[in-house]
Design a protein around this motif. Structure first.
Motif, PDB file in Angstrom:
ATOM      1  N   ILE A 167      -1.540  46.345  -3.314  1.00 39.76           N
ATOM      2  CA  ILE A 167      -2.260  46.719  -2.084  1.00 39.76           C
ATOM      3  C   ILE A 167      -1.908  48.150  -1.671  1.00 39.76           C
ATOM      4  N   GLU A 168      -0.633  48.512  -1.809  1.00 41.27           N
ATOM      5  CA  GLU A 168      -0.201  49.869  -1.476  1.00 41.27           C
ATOM      6  C   GLU A 168      -0.934  50.900  -2.344  1.00 41.27           C
ATOM      7  N   ILE A 169      -1.092  50.616  -3.628  1.00 39.50           N
ATOM      8  CA  ILE A 169      -1.783  51.543  -4.540  1.00 39.50           C
ATOM      9  C   ILE A 169      -3.246  51.701  -4.140  1.00 39.50           C
ATOM     10  N   ILE A 170      -3.904  50.586  -3.860  1.00 41.30           N
ATOM     11  CA  ILE A 170      -5.322  50.633  -3.481  1.00 41.30           C
ATOM     12  C   ILE A 170      -5.502  51.374  -2.158  1.00 41.30           C
ATOM     13  N   ASN A 171      -4.620  51.120  -1.183  1.00 36.51           N
ATOM     14  CA  ASN A 171      -4.713  51.814   0.107  1.00 36.51           C
ATOM     15  C   ASN A 171      -4.463  53.320  -0.054  1.00 36.51           C
ATOM     16  N   TYR A 172      -3.537  53.656  -0.957  1.00 39.06           N
ATOM     17  CA  TYR A 172      -3.221  55.073  -1.167  1.00 39.06           C
ATOM     18  C   TYR A 172      -4.432  55.829  -1.704  1.00 39.06           C
ATOM     19  N   ARG A 173      -5.118  55.249  -2.672  1.00 34.37           N
ATOM     20  CA  ARG A 173      -6.251  55.962  -3.260  1.00 34.37           C
ATOM     21  C   ARG A 173      -7.452  55.982  -2.304  1.00 34.37           C
ATOM     22  N   LYS A 174      -7.536  55.009  -1.390  1.00 34.09           N
ATOM     23  CA  LYS A 174      -8.610  55.032  -0.393  1.00 34.09           C
ATOM     24  C   LYS A 174      -8.410  56.180   0.584  1.00 34.09           C
ATOM     25  N   ILE A 175      -7.155  56.442   0.913  1.00 35.56           N
ATOM     26  CA  ILE A 175      -6.839  57.491   1.893  1.00 35.56           C
ATOM     27  C   ILE A 175      -6.794  58.878   1.249  1.00 35.56           C
ATOM     28  N   ASN A 176      -6.169  58.953   0.066  1.00 37.32           N
ATOM     29  CA  ASN A 176      -5.919  60.253  -0.552  1.00 37.32           C
ATOM     30  C   ASN A 176      -6.869  60.598  -1.695  1.00 37.32           C
ATOM     31  N   GLY A 177      -7.728  59.681  -2.056  1.00 38.06           N
ATOM     32  CA  GLY A 177      -8.638  59.935  -3.174  1.00 38.06           C
ATOM     33  C   GLY A 177      -8.007  59.527  -4.513  1.00 38.06           C
ATOM     34  N   TYR A 178      -8.733  59.797  -5.579  1.00 32.85           N
ATOM     35  CA  TYR A 178      -8.274  59.368  -6.900  1.00 32.85           C
ATOM     36  C   TYR A 178      -6.982  60.085  -7.304  1.00 32.85           C
ATOM     37  N   PHE A 179      -6.198  59.379  -8.118  1.00 32.47           N
ATOM     38  CA  PHE A 179      -5.003  59.978  -8.709  1.00 32.47           C
ATOM     39  C   PHE A 179      -5.440  60.997  -9.765  1.00 32.47           C
ATOM     40  N   ARG A 180      -4.819  62.152  -9.767  1.00 30.01           N
ATOM     41  CA  ARG A 180      -5.136  63.175 -10.756  1.00 30.01           C
ATOM     42  C   ARG A 180      -4.393  62.944 -12.069  1.00 30.01           C
ATOM     43  N   SER A 181      -3.254  62.302 -11.998  1.00 25.39           N
ATOM     44  CA  SER A 181      -2.464  61.973 -13.189  1.00 25.39           C
ATOM     45  C   SER A 181      -1.723  60.677 -12.913  1.00 25.39           C
ATOM     46  N   ILE A 182      -1.233  60.059 -13.973  1.00 28.50           N
ATOM     47  CA  ILE A 182      -0.516  58.804 -13.763  1.00 28.50           C
ATOM     48  C   ILE A 182       0.815  59.037 -13.048  1.00 28.50           C
ATOM     49  N   GLU A 183       1.360  60.257 -13.147  1.00 31.47           N
ATOM     50  CA  GLU A 183       2.622  60.561 -12.461  1.00 31.47           C
ATOM     51  C   GLU A 183       2.453  60.534 -10.943  1.00 31.47           C
ATOM     52  N   ASP A 184       1.213  60.786 -10.459  1.00 30.34           N
ATOM     53  CA  ASP A 184       0.951  60.751  -9.022  1.00 30.34           C
ATOM     54  C   ASP A 184       1.192  59.362  -8.438  1.00 30.34           C
ATOM     55  N   LEU A 185       1.237  58.354  -9.303  1.00 32.85           N
ATOM     56  CA  LEU A 185       1.464  56.991  -8.832  1.00 32.85           C
ATOM     57  C   LEU A 185       2.812  56.864  -8.141  1.00 32.85           C
ATOM     58  N   LYS A 186       3.759  57.712  -8.502  1.00 33.29           N
ATOM     59  CA  LYS A 186       5.092  57.644  -7.912  1.00 33.29           C
ATOM     60  C   LYS A 186       5.107  58.087  -6.448  1.00 33.29           C
ATOM     61  N   GLN A 187       3.982  58.640  -5.984  1.00 37.50           N
ATOM     62  CA  GLN A 187       3.883  59.014  -4.574  1.00 37.50           C
ATOM     63  C   GLN A 187       3.573  57.816  -3.684  1.00 37.50           C
ATOM     64  N   VAL A 188       3.188  56.717  -4.315  1.00 33.72           N
ATOM     65  CA  VAL A 188       2.882  55.497  -3.564  1.00 33.72           C
ATOM     66  C   VAL A 188       4.184  54.848  -3.132  1.00 33.72           C
ATOM     67  N   ASN A 189       4.211  54.361  -1.908  1.00 32.82           N
ATOM     68  CA  ASN A 189       5.388  53.698  -1.364  1.00 32.82           C
ATOM     69  C   ASN A 189       5.761  52.479  -2.210  1.00 32.82           C
ATOM     70  N   GLY A 190       6.997  52.460  -2.699  1.00 31.79           N
ATOM     71  CA  GLY A 190       7.487  51.327  -3.485  1.00 31.79           C
ATOM     72  C   GLY A 190       7.384  51.522  -4.985  1.00 31.79           C
ATOM     73  N   ILE A 191       6.743  52.625  -5.400  1.00 27.87           N
ATOM     74  CA  ILE A 191       6.632  52.907  -6.834  1.00 27.87           C
ATOM     75  C   ILE A 191       7.643  54.009  -7.180  1.00 27.87           C
ATOM     76  N   GLY A 192       8.798  53.616  -7.661  1.00 31.66           N
ATOM     77  CA  GLY A 192       9.824  54.574  -8.050  1.00 31.66           C
ATOM     78  C   GLY A 192       9.853  54.790  -9.549  1.00 31.66           C
ATOM     79  N   ASP A 193      10.870  55.496 -10.007  1.00 32.76           N
ATOM     80  CA  ASP A 193      10.989  55.805 -11.441  1.00 32.76           C
ATOM     81  C   ASP A 193      11.131  54.549 -12.289  1.00 32.76           C
ATOM     82  N   VAL A 194      11.842  53.541 -11.793  1.00 34.87           N
ATOM     83  CA  VAL A 194      12.067  52.321 -12.570  1.00 34.87           C
ATOM     84  C   VAL A 194      10.738  51.609 -12.854  1.00 34.87           C
ATOM     85  N   VAL A 195       9.953  51.424 -11.810  1.00 31.25           N
ATOM     86  CA  VAL A 195       8.660  50.747 -11.972  1.00 31.25           C
ATOM     87  C   VAL A 195       7.720  51.607 -12.818  1.00 31.25           C
ATOM     88  N   TYR A 196       7.738  52.900 -12.572  1.00 28.41           N
ATOM     89  CA  TYR A 196       6.856  53.799 -13.301  1.00 28.41           C
ATOM     90  C   TYR A 196       7.128  53.751 -14.806  1.00 28.41           C
TER      91      TYR A 196
END
Length: 205
Positions: A167-196
């Motif tokens: 849900i956090e990922i979907i809400n993030y892209r609704k507010i900020n638009g599409y991710f430009r790279s997969i590394e941008d996923l780490k900007q989502v709350n709760g997505i740290g280096d371990v999960v990435y």
């Protein structure tokens, strides 16, 4: 007159006898194609030649038929990863695992069908609890989820991504638009280096 007839008959008998002796001698010496025993000797000495052993016949090259091998690659959580060859074309996933020494203690095969048939030149990846298992055909890549267009359920299929993080990922892209790279996923709350690190090979943009 009668004596003359007897003499003539005697001459014919002698000539016939001598002729028989002469003809018999010629047959034995092979003048008329050889004796029956000579013919039998030829049969015994004749070699049976396999056509596959003849390199060329009337300009046509003949080669032996080779057995086609079934080749499969296996990697990941098995004791001996590598490329293995099978003479059978009906190979199961569990057969490849067995020839590779079996599973490691970290292996997780809960999401892979061990009884499924493997195609020639396939690649099997045995994952762990942190990595998925895959059976890919020749030329196929690991299926990836597009984090810009995927559903919540697709995100939840990724290791380390539960309902809350999806849900956090979907809400993030609704507010900020599409991710430009997969590394941008780490900007989502709760997505740290371990999960990435767990999911980076299975996502795309």
């Amino acid at each position: 007159m009668q004596n003359k007839k007897i003499i003539i008959i005697g001459i014919f008998v002698v000539v016939a006898f001598l002729g028989a002796i002469l003809i018999n001698g010629l047959l034995k010496n092979g003048v008329f194609g050889g004796s029956s025993s000579s013919f039998n000797d030829q049969i015994v000495k004749t070699e049976v030649i396999n056509v596959n052993d003849v390199p060329e016949v009337d300009g046509i090259k003949t080669t032996k038929k080779s057995t086609s091998l079934f080749v499969v690659e296996i990697k990941g959580e098995v004791l001996y990863p590598g490329v293995y060859e099978f003479e059978s074309d009906e190979v199961l996933v569990q057969d490849v695992i067995a020839i590779a020494g079996g599973l490691t203690k970290r292996a997780d095969t809960s999401l892979i069908n061990l009884a499924s048939l493997v195609l020639n030149h396939s690649s099997i990846t045995i994952g762990s609890k942190d990595e998925k298992s895959y059976v890919l055909r020749e030329g196929e890549d690991i299926p990836k989820i597009n984090i810009n267009t995927c559903t919540k359920e697709e995100l939840e299929s990724l290791d380390g991504i539960g309902e809350a993080k999806a849900i956090e990922i979907i809400n993030y892209r609704k507010i900020n638009g599409y991710f430009r790279s997969i590394e941008d996923l780490k900007q989502v709350n709760g997505i740290g280096d371990v999960v990435y690190q767990k999911i980076k090979d299975y996502i795309t943009v």
